[in-house]
Motif scaffolding. Structure first.
Motif: not given
Length: 369
Positions: A18-37
């Protein structure tokens, strides 16, 4: 009463089923698009994603099993992937995936995906297929994979993961996992995993030459053709060998360096024509006495010319040394000439030295006024 009811509710919530489930919707990007910081080096060569800090707040409230594993659903392409979480440092509303995972989902940059918490069985076996024969250049692939798989939380069938070794990227496809399940994925965190390899794509096994079965050979045919090559067969050398033509093949005239006339044909007649040579029989054994060698031709010593003949007595009478000896230091008393006689001492002396006058014993006294 109410305290007992709250305790029952807490136990029910903590039950495994009876564990709770995490469920969210996000916009997906590759790691190369991350901020260098906030980008992490080497994150593309693993199986973990980046989620925002708000996702951590929700997960801390829910009863989520550790390690936190997630299923990423792409409604756009009707594909899914499994992975763990590396950090909760992405911007709100965004999820960053490794390049190989983003490519496998087949979605556009910024497309919508659903991220759900899930349970994946602990893995016991995985079969891998390198995507290039360059993987065979790795001296110890087991140690390399043991280090590379620490960056992965799950392995899913048909996924092509990427690892980096010595600045070279190797693609590896997941062919089979055990235990088998409906999701065809296993967890590789804190587990003993048996690894098997399939031949890399493009690999060709070297040919193995099996021992040929020796067929019975006709000895007569083998002996007849043993020394005959393609050219010998073409000119029918075996037939020409036993020809009965007695005419000489050389019609010229030979000359000797000494100037003598060569012997006539009758004198040099040999018995070679009487010999019947054949290549169909095994050569006879050549037995020679001990200490004798056979080179295939007779040894005929050269004959000396008449004017060159000299007797042994004449050679012995000839002087062995005809030179003249000389000494570096000559004696003034005796001198030897070439005939061995000595010269008489000369009565005259060359360049006599003048005698020195000795001083008088009693010198005269000279008075000077």
């Amino acid at each position: 009463m109410f305290s007992g009811l709250m305790g029952l509710m807490a136990e029910h919530a903590a039950a495994p089923g009876m564990r709770d489930q995490f469920k969210e919707t996000f916009r997906c990007y590759p790691i190369d698009a991350m901020n260098d910081r906030i980008k992490k080096p080497g994150a593309n060569y693993g199986g973990k994603i980046f989620l925002p800090a708000s996702a951590l707040n929700k997960l801390s409230v829910l009863n989520v099993k550790y390690p936190m594993l997630f299923e990423i659903l792409a409604r756009e392409s009707n594909t899914r992937a499994f992975g763990g979480v590396l950090e909760f440092t992405s911007e709100e509303g965004r999820v960053y995936l490794p390049k190989w995972m983003f490519r496998g989902l087949g979605i556009t940059v910024g497309g919508l995906v659903e991220v759900l918490s899930t349970d994946v069985p602990q893995g016991r076996f995985v079969k891998l297929e390198p995507q290039s024969t360059d993987f065979l250049d790795i001296s110890d692939p087991k140690a390399v994979l043991e280090t590379a798989l620490r960056n992965f939380s799950t392995l899913t069938v048909e996924d092509i993961i990427e690892i980096n070794y010595n600045d070279t990227i190797y693609g590896i496809k997941i062919l089979e996992v055990k235990p088998k399940s409906a999701i065809q994925s296993i967890c590789v965190v804190e587990t003993d995993l048996v690894t098997d390899f399939a031949p890399p794509i493009g690999y060709v096994e070297p040919e193995r030459f099996s021992d040929k079965i020796k067929a019975p050979v006709d000895k007569a045919a083998a002996n007849s053709n043993r020394t005959l090559g393609p050219m010998s067969k073409r000119i029918k050398y075996n037939e020409l060998l036993n020809t009965t033509n007695n005419e000489s093949l050389f019609l010229g005239k030979g000359l000797k360096l000494s100037g003598k006339q060569p012997k006539t044909k009758d004198d040099t007649e040999t018995s070679f024509k009487k010999i019947n040579l054949s290549l169909n029989e095994i050569p006879a054994r050549l037995d020679l006495p001990k200490g004798q060698l056979f080179f295939g031709f007779p040894i005929i010593p050269p004959k000396a010319l008449p004017n060159e003949a000299t007797g042994a007595d004449d050679i012995a009478k000839q002087p062995r040394f005809l030179g003249i000896g000389a000494s570096l230091r000559k004696s003034s008393k005796k001198r030897r000439n070439t005939s061995g006689e000595t010269d008489a001492p000369s009565s005259k002396k060359k360049n006599p030295k003048p005698k020195k006058e000795s001083a008088p014993e009693n010198p005269e006294i000279i008075e000077i006024d």
